[in-house]
Design a protein around this motif. Structure first.
Motif, PDB file in Angstrom:
ATOM      1  N   GLN A   1       0.846  -1.089  -0.057  1.00 24.16           N
ATOM      2  CA  GLN A   1      -0.100   0.008   0.043  1.00 24.16           C
ATOM      3  C   GLN A   1       0.817   1.252  -0.030  1.00 24.16           C
ATOM      4  O   GLN A   1       0.529   2.128  -0.794  1.00 24.16           O
ATOM      5  CB  GLN A   1      -0.843   0.025   1.192  1.00 24.16           C
ATOM      6  CG  GLN A   1      -2.134  -1.015   0.998  1.00 24.16           C
ATOM      7  CD  GLN A   1      -2.866  -1.125   2.384  1.00 24.16           C
ATOM      8  OE1 GLN A   1      -2.583  -0.247   3.304  1.00 24.16           O
ATOM      9  NE2 GLN A   1      -3.858  -1.864   2.409  1.00 24.16           N
TER      10      GLN A   1
ATOM     11  N   GLU B   1     -11.129  -2.246   7.971  1.00 20.02           N
ATOM     12  CA  GLU B   1      -9.867  -1.702   8.229  1.00 20.02           C
ATOM     13  C   GLU B   1     -10.158  -0.921   9.638  1.00 20.02           C
ATOM     14  O   GLU B   1      -9.283  -1.133  10.727  1.00 20.02           O
ATOM     15  CB  GLU B   1      -9.065  -0.704   7.362  1.00 20.02           C
ATOM     16  CG  GLU B   1      -7.848  -0.360   7.371  1.00 20.02           C
ATOM     17  CD  GLU B   1      -7.309   0.327   6.516  1.00 20.02           C
ATOM     18  OE1 GLU B   1      -6.030   0.551   6.607  1.00 20.02           O
ATOM     19  OE2 GLU B   1      -7.701   0.352   5.400  1.00 20.02           O
ATOM     20  N   ASP B   2     -11.168  -0.021   9.642  1.00 19.13           N
ATOM     21  CA  ASP B   2     -11.504   0.563  10.855  1.00 19.13           C
ATOM     22  C   ASP B   2     -11.886  -0.269  12.032  1.00 19.13           C
ATOM     23  O   ASP B   2     -11.498  -0.295  13.149  1.00 19.13           O
ATOM     24  CB  ASP B   2     -12.696   1.474  10.637  1.00 19.13           C
ATOM     25  CG  ASP B   2     -12.435   2.381   9.722  1.00 19.13           C
ATOM     26  OD1 ASP B   2     -11.552   3.069   9.335  1.00 19.13           O
ATOM     27  OD2 ASP B   2     -13.547   2.595   8.769  1.00 19.13           O
TER      28      ASP B   2
ATOM     29  N   TYR C   1      -2.267   3.431  11.271  1.00 21.42           N
ATOM     30  CA  TYR C   1      -3.712   3.524  10.726  1.00 21.42           C
ATOM     31  C   TYR C   1      -3.647   4.877   9.752  1.00 21.42           C
ATOM     32  O   TYR C   1      -4.376   4.942   8.919  1.00 21.42           O
ATOM     33  CB  TYR C   1      -4.860   3.568  11.806  1.00 21.42           C
ATOM     34  CG  TYR C   1      -6.107   3.707  11.397  1.00 21.42           C
ATOM     35  CD1 TYR C   1      -6.918   2.758  10.810  1.00 21.42           C
ATOM     36  CD2 TYR C   1      -6.641   4.830  12.041  1.00 21.42           C
ATOM     37  CE1 TYR C   1      -8.178   3.214  10.667  1.00 21.42           C
ATOM     38  CE2 TYR C   1      -8.122   5.241  11.618  1.00 21.42           C
ATOM     39  CZ  TYR C   1      -8.708   4.290  11.203  1.00 21.42           C
ATOM     40  OH  TYR C   1     -10.399   4.615  10.949  1.00 21.42           O
TER      41      TYR C   1
ATOM     42  N   ASN D   1      -4.128   5.287   5.684  1.00 19.44           N
ATOM     43  CA  ASN D   1      -5.276   5.923   5.250  1.00 19.44           C
ATOM     44  C   ASN D   1      -5.284   7.510   4.574  1.00 19.44           C
ATOM     45  O   ASN D   1      -6.310   7.972   4.039  1.00 19.44           O
ATOM     46  CB  ASN D   1      -6.492   5.695   6.438  1.00 19.44           C
ATOM     47  CG  ASN D   1      -6.830   4.502   6.501  1.00 19.44           C
ATOM     48  OD1 ASN D   1      -7.736   3.759   5.630  1.00 19.44           O
ATOM     49  ND2 ASN D   1      -6.295   3.794   7.378  1.00 19.44           N
TER      50      ASN D   1
ATOM     51  N   ASN E   1      -7.241  12.339   1.357  1.00 16.91           N
ATOM     52  CA  ASN E   1      -8.811  12.092   1.051  1.00 16.91           C
ATOM     53  C   ASN E   1      -9.635  13.275   1.345  1.00 16.91           C
ATOM     54  O   ASN E   1     -10.704  13.481   0.383  1.00 16.91           O
ATOM     55  CB  ASN E   1      -9.260  10.954   1.985  1.00 16.91           C
ATOM     56  CG  ASN E   1      -8.915   9.587   1.500  1.00 16.91           C
ATOM     57  OD1 ASN E   1      -8.808   9.268   0.309  1.00 16.91           O
ATOM     58  ND2 ASN E   1      -8.678   8.671   2.332  1.00 16.91           N
TER      59      ASN E   1
ATOM     60  N   ARG F   1     -14.494   9.390   4.073  1.00 12.79           N
ATOM     61  CA  ARG F   1     -13.424   8.077   4.455  1.00 12.79           C
ATOM     62  C   ARG F   1     -12.477   8.925   5.366  1.00 12.79           C
ATOM     63  O   ARG F   1     -12.013   8.757   6.325  1.00 12.79           O
ATOM     64  CB  ARG F   1     -12.487   7.657   3.293  1.00 12.79           C
ATOM     65  CG  ARG F   1     -11.459   6.561   3.776  1.00 12.79           C
ATOM     66  CD  ARG F   1     -12.219   5.260   4.216  1.00 12.79           C
ATOM     67  NE  ARG F   1     -11.325   4.587   5.065  1.00 12.79           N
ATOM     68  CZ  ARG F   1     -11.457   3.797   6.036  1.00 12.79           C
ATOM     69  NH1 ARG F   1     -12.787   4.026   6.609  1.00 12.79           N
ATOM     70  NH2 ARG F   1     -10.629   3.242   6.714  1.00 12.79           N
TER      71      ARG F   1
ATOM     72  N   VAL G   1     -11.869   8.080   9.537  1.00 16.43           N
ATOM     73  CA  VAL G   1     -10.536   7.743   9.969  1.00 16.43           C
ATOM     74  C   VAL G   1     -10.130   8.897  11.103  1.00 16.43           C
ATOM     75  O   VAL G   1      -9.428   8.650  12.147  1.00 16.43           O
ATOM     76  CB  VAL G   1      -9.285   8.051   8.836  1.00 16.43           C
ATOM     77  CG1 VAL G   1      -7.936   8.011   9.585  1.00 16.43           C
ATOM     78  CG2 VAL G   1      -9.367   6.827   8.013  1.00 16.43           C
TER      79      VAL G   1
END
Length: 930
Positions: A144, A692-693, A733, A737, A742, A752, A756
């Motif tokens: 990622q 993922e959260d 995290y 993200n 975002n 999103r 987060v």
């Protein structure tokens, strides 16, 4: 091992290091050696390389072999492979960036444990599928990050230390083209470097994974699922807890509960008394001697550890009372008063105020901090005495004691020092040897010396009262079996107690020929006072009695009260044997200790704390360093000597502050709050949980439950690591993200970013609750910045621990600002010099002051046959040799070397005695064991 780069701060001395002065120890088949050899060649640093067997112990003070190791010209060792790599890059002129540090930390704490497990599965068991399964999460994380970058390498277009470290870690797996295209492309690019190819060839010798077999077989078996988190372990021994789907869904359900059903924890109402139907916990901290200023070791050994547990218990909703006070009677106080020209009571008043001020600065939250020089102490101690006397548990006997004719007084055990008759340790006290742990009668010491004036005492007889421990031994054994089986006693407390019983208990003297103490009420012993180790623990009772007239509800109520005693290990036998026997013999339904929590010793750098030599940080000095008390608390608790002795280090303190507090914990909490302020106008955004959260919620909830399980068992140091693990998860995290990107996208991306951010700020709120026992000011600051509900800490630490959404969507936070400041190298170096002490002088300052207070003229100058000039020279030699012996012992030198130097010290002392006109070897006196 790669999690301990504390020696890295030696970089500041790089300008004085030449290549020929360094030596790198490596071994074939050890995958950790690949990275350091590759970095060494890539940076062009010149260094001698020596191949050794991977079972060879290169670093003498480590309990097991560790490689690779870099020996520095100072004689210090770097034994973290990542630290060595960073060091080579640094002296090669390539300073690591902040991103480099984050990647190296991830490799050491997240990747290595899983990688170690995967290699064992792959190489030793041939389970390639299981190995690949274990590596899925870290490899996906790496993919990622790499797929989002436009640079050729991890952080830039040129290879950096993090590229080599990660490539070398993954190289033994021999990655092949997979769907992880970004990882494979990067892996091939780094592996094409000649330095990497050369290093791999040198370590693996062309034998591939087979070359690792011998090394892996010698490593501990690594399991990924931790039943109890080994927070004190490092490197490959610690592994990530992998979450199940059930755990993910459960965490999401719990999260959605919010705080609606939870009430704010009620304020403390004094006096606190036991209550029916509640868990009633009585916490005591070993009473500090009033005659001196406590140093950092004293503080962590009793009051700070007890404070963390007391704060935690209150958050858990226990009905808890935390009491302590100064121990003010005895010879130590008399001598201190003589030194300072004050009365004993004036000394007590002065130092009681000093102690109170120090503990207040360290935020020790006693319910009551008292003292032993009170009428209630006399009343309760004399009552216990008469109850023991009337029940036949006291006996009379004549004992031989050491008396200093120069000081004109009998010497308390701790004011006599000499050679242990059992192990020949040259600095044994008159009651116990710190090296072998054996009890000693002061008259048994070889070459005894008065610690006040340094002269040899003589033996005199005196009649005393003894507690008949052998008669009480059956009752003690019965109680110990029950307490040890049901309570939380530390391992050292169990061992020390059992060693006393194994050797058989002997009658213990409870009176002393002193003036300053609780008077013995028996008419035949009216000129004596109670011995401090009979009298001082009764201070817990009398201090509670000065807090409340209803003190017996705590101290004569074993059915309802749980008693926790906190202390250093040298206090154990008096709390586990002598004091319980006194209370058992009194036969008055006294509350006895259920949980005896003892630490090992905290040393200062590579030596011991010494007020007279100016070595070490003492409580009244810490606040003058400019470092906040919460940072002191954090570092002392981080290295709390739970299983073995530990050492305070300025370099390590700076490292932990800058990495764990500033870059890990503070970075996460500040980022979470700043995102709310910057992107969402200060209001917590809407949150729509994805897989993922939920994974983060489950990881955080699991660490919270581990934290509670550990603190319930008083494993304070280990529980602190759970807090740092949570912030590490949070940083990862956020990093993956990227809410700052975002927020600039369309509606789905903005949603999103909001999720987060909202999840992160709620994790920060949980961290404020978990931090409260450790860093109360920081904890309160976080809650104020987030405007967190008062009930959040109490709610989330109830039961087994529940991580709920305490900051719902729409909640407005306050002003967010950084929590921690960086400790700079020059600041730390200045503090190290300031507290590093001075060279020993021929006369100790306190000895000089004491001698002047006792007599107007030094006795050596008057003695027949004395040679004052020679004595002065020998005194300097004795001081120098004594310091050499202490240094060797602090460095844990080989036993024959220490014994040889001790022999030299004893010979010098004999010569000094002759020069002073004293008998160098007084006749051995046999005394009765107390």
């Amino acid at each position: 091992r790669d999690k301990e780069p504390r020696f890295c701060l030696i970089w500041r001395r790089k300008s004085s290091i030449t290549a020929a002065q360094m030596k790198l120890f490596v071994s074939e088949g050890n995958p950790h050696c690949i990275k350091v050899l590759a970095v060494l060649e890539l940076t062009g640093v010149k260094c001698d390389i020596e191949n050794v067997n991977h079972e060879e112990k290169v670093v003498p003070f480590l309990s097991r072999p560790v490689l690779p190791v870099l020996l520095l010209p100072s004689g210090q060792h770097l034994f973290s492979s990542n630290a060595i790599c960073q060091y080579f890059f640094e002296i090669g002129g390539k300073a690591p960036a902040d991103a480099s540090t984050q990647w190296l930390e991830w490799e050491a704490t997240e990747l290595q444990p899983i990688l170690g497990h995967a290699l064992q599965m792959l190489v030793l068991q041939g389970k390639s599928a299981e190995a690949a399964k274990a590596l899925e999460d870290p490899m996906n994380f790496l993919e990622q990050n790499l797929s989002k970058r436009t640079s050729s390498f991890l952080t830039s277009d040129t290879v950096a230390v993090e590229d080599i470290v990660l490539w070398a870690a993954l190289f033994p797996l021999y990655l092949e083209p997979t769907e992880l295209t970004s990882v494979f492309t990067w892996f091939e690019r780094v592996g094409a470097l000649p330095a990497c190819q050369s290093a791999a060839q040198r370590v693996l010798q062309g034998r591939g994974q087979a070359a690792l077999k011998g090394f892996l077989q010698k490593q501990p078996v690594i399991t990924l699922r931790r039943d109890t988190p080994p927070c004190n372990q490092t490197g490959a021994e610690e592994a990530e807890h992998l979450m199940t789907e059930e755990e993910l869904q459960s965490a999401a359900r719990t999260w959605s509960l919010g705080l609606t059903d939870f009430q704010t924890q009620p304020e403390r109402q004094h006096p606190i008394l036991p209550q029916e139907g509640k868990r009633n916990v009585l916490v005591t901290s070993a009473l500090p001697y009033v005659n001196n200023v406590p140093h950092l070791g004293n503080i962590i050994g009793c009051v700070l550890s007890a404070d963390v547990f007391a704060r935690y218990g209150r958050l858990r909703g226990w009905n808890l009372l935390f009491i302590c006070g100064t121990d003010e009677y005895g010879t130590a106080t008399e001598n201190k008063a003589r030194e300072e020209g004050l009365t004993p009571q004036e000394i007590c008043n002065k130092y009681h105020a000093i102690h109170s001020s120090i503990y207040k600065w360290f935020q020790i939250d006693f319910d009551f901090f008292g003292r032993t020089t009170t009428p209630r102490q006399t009343e309760i101690a004399q009552d216990i005495f008469w109850r023991l006397h009337d029940r036949g548990f006291l006996i009379e006997d004549t004992v031989e004691q050491l008396r200093c004719e120069n000081c004109q007084c009998f010497l308390a055990d701790r004011f006599v020092e000499g050679m242990c008759p059992h192990c020949q340790y040259p600095e044994a006290r008159g009651d116990q040897c710190d090296k072998c742990g054996r009890l000693i009668n002061a008259v048994e010491l070889k070459a005894p010396q008065c610690k006040v004036c340094g002269l040899t005492p003589v033996v005199r007889s005196s009649k005393h009262l003894f507690l008949d421990l052998p008669k009480l031994e059956p009752d003690l054994e019965q109680w110990l079996d029950r307490s040890l089986s049901t309570g939380d006693w530390t391992t050292n407390a169990r061992h020390i107690t059992r060693s006393w019983l194994r050797d058989g208990l002997k009658p213990r003297c409870i009176t002393r020929d002193l003036q300053w103490g609780t008077p013995v009420p028996h008419p035949d012993f009216s000129s004596k006072v109670f011995y401090v180790w009979f009298d001082a623990p009764i201070g817990y009772l009398s201090i509670t009695a000065n807090y409340t007239d209803q003190w017996e509800k705590w101290w004569k109520n074993p059915q309802q009260v749980e008693l926790y005693n906190f202390m250093a290990k040298d206090n154990v036998p008096f709390h586990s044997v002598v004091f319980p026997c006194s209370l058992l013999g009194a036969q008055d339904n006294y509350t006895l200790v259920n949980n005896l929590v003892a630490t090992e010793y905290l040393n200062y750098e590579d030596t011991k704390f010494s007020k007279s030599r100016g070595v070490g940080v003492f409580g009244d000095m810490a606040q003058d360093t400019g470092i906040p008390s919460d940072v002191w608390r954090f570092y002392l608790l981080y290295l709390r000597p739970e299983g073995q002795d530990s050492a305070f280090s300025w370099a390590d303190m700076a490292l932990k502050n800058n990495s764990e507090l500033l870059n890990n914990l503070g970075n996460f909490i500040n980022r979470a709050g700043m995102f709310v302020s910057k992107f969402f106008g200060g209001c917590v955004p809407e949150m729509e949980l994805q897989a993922e959260d939920k994974r983060l919620l489950a990881q955080v909830g699991w660490e919270l439950r581990q934290y509670i399980q550990l603190l319930d068992k008083v494993r304070i140091r280990e529980a602190l690591k759970c807090i740092l693990n949570i912030s590490r998860h949070g940083n990862q995290y956020i990093q993956v993200n990227e809410p700052w990107k975002n927020i600039k996208g369309g509606a789905p991306e903005r949603q999103r970013a909001g999720t987060v951010t909202g999840v992160s700020v709620n994790v920060a709120c949980l961290l404020s609750a978990m931090l409260e026992p450790y860093m109360p000011t920081v904890s309160q600051t976080i809650r104020e910045q987030l405007r967190a509900p008062e009930s959040c800490a109490h709610a989330m630490l109830r039961g087994e621990g529940i991580f709920v959404r305490s900051l719902p969507s729409g909640h407005r936070i306050g002003t967010v600002s950084p929590l921690f400041q960086k400790l700079e190298t020059d600041q730390i170096e200045a503090l190290r010099k300031r507290f590093g002490g001075q060279q020993p002088k021929t006369e100790k300052p306190q000895d000089v002051a004491s001698t002047k207070a006792c007599v107007p003229e030094a006795p050596a100058a008057r003695a027949v046959g004395a040679d004052p000039e020679k004595a002065k020279q020998l005194e300097a030699a004795v001081a120098e040799q004594g310091e050499k012996v202490r240094t060797l012992k602090a460095q844990k030198a080989e036993k024959p070397v220490v014994i040889a130097e001790v022999s030299k010290l004893l010979e010098l002392k004999k010569q000094l005695a002759l020069a002073e006109g004293r008998d160098p070897e007084p006749a051995t006196q046999k005394g009765k064991r107390k």
